[in-house]
Design a protein around this motif. Sequence first.
Motif, PDB file in Angstrom:
ATOM      1  N   ARG A 293     -14.888 -60.517  26.652  1.00  0.00           N
ATOM      2  CA  ARG A 293     -15.451 -61.711  26.987  1.00  0.00           C
ATOM      3  C   ARG A 293     -14.907 -62.862  25.994  1.00  0.00           C
ATOM      4  NH1 ARG A 293     -19.576 -63.527  30.017  1.00  0.00           N
ATOM      5  NH2 ARG A 293     -20.551 -61.696  30.482  1.00  0.00           N
ATOM      6  N   ASP A 294     -14.752 -64.018  26.532  1.00  0.00           N
ATOM      7  CA  ASP A 294     -14.448 -65.378  25.790  1.00  0.00           C
ATOM      8  C   ASP A 294     -15.141 -66.426  26.592  1.00  0.00           C
ATOM      9  OD1 ASP A 294     -12.611 -66.295  27.681  1.00  0.00           O
ATOM     10  OD2 ASP A 294     -10.954 -65.711  26.765  1.00  0.00           O
ATOM     11  N   LYS A 295     -15.022 -67.689  26.269  1.00  0.00           N
ATOM     12  CA  LYS A 295     -15.794 -68.805  26.812  1.00  0.00           C
ATOM     13  C   LYS A 295     -15.488 -69.053  28.690  1.00  0.00           C
ATOM     14  CE  LYS A 295     -16.042 -71.578  22.982  1.00  0.00           C
ATOM     15  NZ  LYS A 295     -15.729 -72.987  22.175  1.00  0.00           N
ATOM     16  N   THR A 296     -14.124 -68.317  28.845  1.00  0.00           N
ATOM     17  CA  THR A 296     -14.071 -68.628  30.478  1.00  0.00           C
ATOM     18  C   THR A 296     -13.721 -67.448  31.134  1.00  0.00           C
ATOM     19  OG1 THR A 296     -11.606 -69.139  29.870  1.00  0.00           O
ATOM     20  CG2 THR A 296     -13.176 -71.029  29.945  1.00  0.00           C
ATOM     21  N   HIS A 297     -13.318 -66.250  30.467  1.00  0.00           N
ATOM     22  CA  HIS A 297     -12.955 -64.908  30.935  1.00  0.00           C
ATOM     23  C   HIS A 297     -13.820 -63.686  30.485  1.00  0.00           C
ATOM     24  CE1 HIS A 297      -9.353 -63.042  32.842  1.00  0.00           C
ATOM     25  NE2 HIS A 297      -9.826 -61.835  32.239  1.00  0.00           N
TER      26      HIS A 297
ATOM     27  N   ASP B 127     -12.883 -65.173  35.976  1.00  0.00           N
ATOM     28  CA  ASP B 127     -12.060 -66.125  35.189  1.00  0.00           C
ATOM     29  C   ASP B 127     -12.107 -67.492  35.624  1.00  0.00           C
ATOM     30  OD1 ASP B 127      -9.464 -66.438  33.211  1.00  0.00           O
ATOM     31  OD2 ASP B 127      -9.459 -67.960  34.830  1.00  0.00           O
ATOM     32  N   HIS B 128     -12.926 -68.490  34.819  1.00  0.00           N
ATOM     33  CA  HIS B 128     -13.270 -69.846  35.246  1.00  0.00           C
ATOM     34  C   HIS B 128     -13.929 -69.844  36.705  1.00  0.00           C
ATOM     35  CE1 HIS B 128     -10.014 -70.430  32.148  1.00  0.00           C
ATOM     36  NE2 HIS B 128     -10.615 -72.048  32.181  1.00  0.00           N
ATOM     37  N   GLY B 129     -14.731 -68.706  36.541  1.00  0.00           N
ATOM     38  CA  GLY B 129     -16.071 -69.045  37.698  1.00  0.00           C
ATOM     39  C   GLY B 129     -15.493 -68.342  38.889  1.00  0.00           C
TER      40      GLY B 129
ATOM     41  N   GLY C  56      -8.874 -67.475  39.216  1.00  0.00           N
ATOM     42  CA  GLY C  56      -9.106 -68.639  38.367  1.00  0.00           C
ATOM     43  C   GLY C  56      -8.102 -69.370  38.163  1.00  0.00           C
ATOM     44  N   GLN C  57      -7.856 -69.386  36.728  1.00  0.00           N
ATOM     45  CA  GLN C  57      -6.840 -70.217  36.089  1.00  0.00           C
ATOM     46  C   GLN C  57      -5.707 -69.192  35.632  1.00  0.00           C
ATOM     47  OE1 GLN C  57      -7.877 -73.510  33.702  1.00  0.00           O
ATOM     48  NE2 GLN C  57      -9.465 -74.182  34.943  1.00  0.00           N
ATOM     49  N   SER C  58      -6.196 -67.822  35.601  1.00  0.00           N
ATOM     50  CA  SER C  58      -5.315 -66.776  35.367  1.00  0.00           C
ATOM     51  C   SER C  58      -4.786 -66.023  36.378  1.00  0.00           C
ATOM     52  CB  SER C  58      -5.898 -65.991  34.587  1.00  0.00           C
ATOM     53  OG  SER C  58      -5.345 -64.887  33.652  1.00  0.00           O
TER      54      SER C  58
END
Length: 278
Positions: free
Chosen positions: A7-11, A36-38, A130-132
């Motif tokens: 876990r990090d802030k977006t993933h 990832d990013h929601g 997401g962004q990944s």
Amino acid sequence: MAIELYRDKTHACLMFTDLMEEDGQAVQCNQFLIVDHGTGAIIDPGGNLAFNELFMGMTRHFPPQKLSYVIASHADPDIIASLDRWMTSTKASLVISRVWERFAPHFTKVGKTEDRVIGVPDSGARLPLGQSELILLPAHFMHSEGNFHFYDPISRILFTGDLAVSMTSGAEARKPVVNVQAHIPRMDAFHRRYMVSNKILRLWTKMARQLDVQMLVPQHGAPIMGKRAVEDFYCWIENLECGIDVFNESNYQIPGAYIDPVTRQIRAAPLAAMTEAS
């Protein structure tokens, strides 16, 4: 229960394990949620036995209406027998090998999968999330004809389906393995039977070594964690004789044993003959 693999802030990568009642009738399975990013994806969601608890567990971490993908390594019932319920309760697309994209609808009511199946070519692909992205890696004949593993470059986790499986459950299935040598007895028999050949294992290992993998996470049993442990697993699996390597003429004989329909046991002679003899 949900276990945070990363876990990090977006993933985030979560593993759900032992969602089914431990009655001994079904094999232990792990299910996975990647966000990832929601935007979310469920990997190998399992059968109907696991659906209710997995769906409710997911809602504590991620809104089901934002689920983009149900991703299946292959088409076994412990992988996607719950597909009809996912197609009903979410707007997610099924991501599965092209080998199985016309078989998967047999798990659902008519029309549920229409325009909702993404068939992955044998060579694999990169799936935006997401962004990944997730990298869909060829893993054919390990053990299924059309089979994929899933690499998450953010967490550096390789989700390996039926590879790296261990026959464990409960607390043992939740505790990451760092000593592969001690873990081999829990993996050996499964891999010798379910992997098709050493050739396939060597080809896969050559490919996997090109990735930066911090953790191998199978669909059954415990994750294998750490660079050293991952490399130790590669060294073991690339030298393993399995499947057609170990089968021979003795495995293909006309059977003489009988199944007793009452006890469901294997007998050496028909039940009538045994009754007369007694």
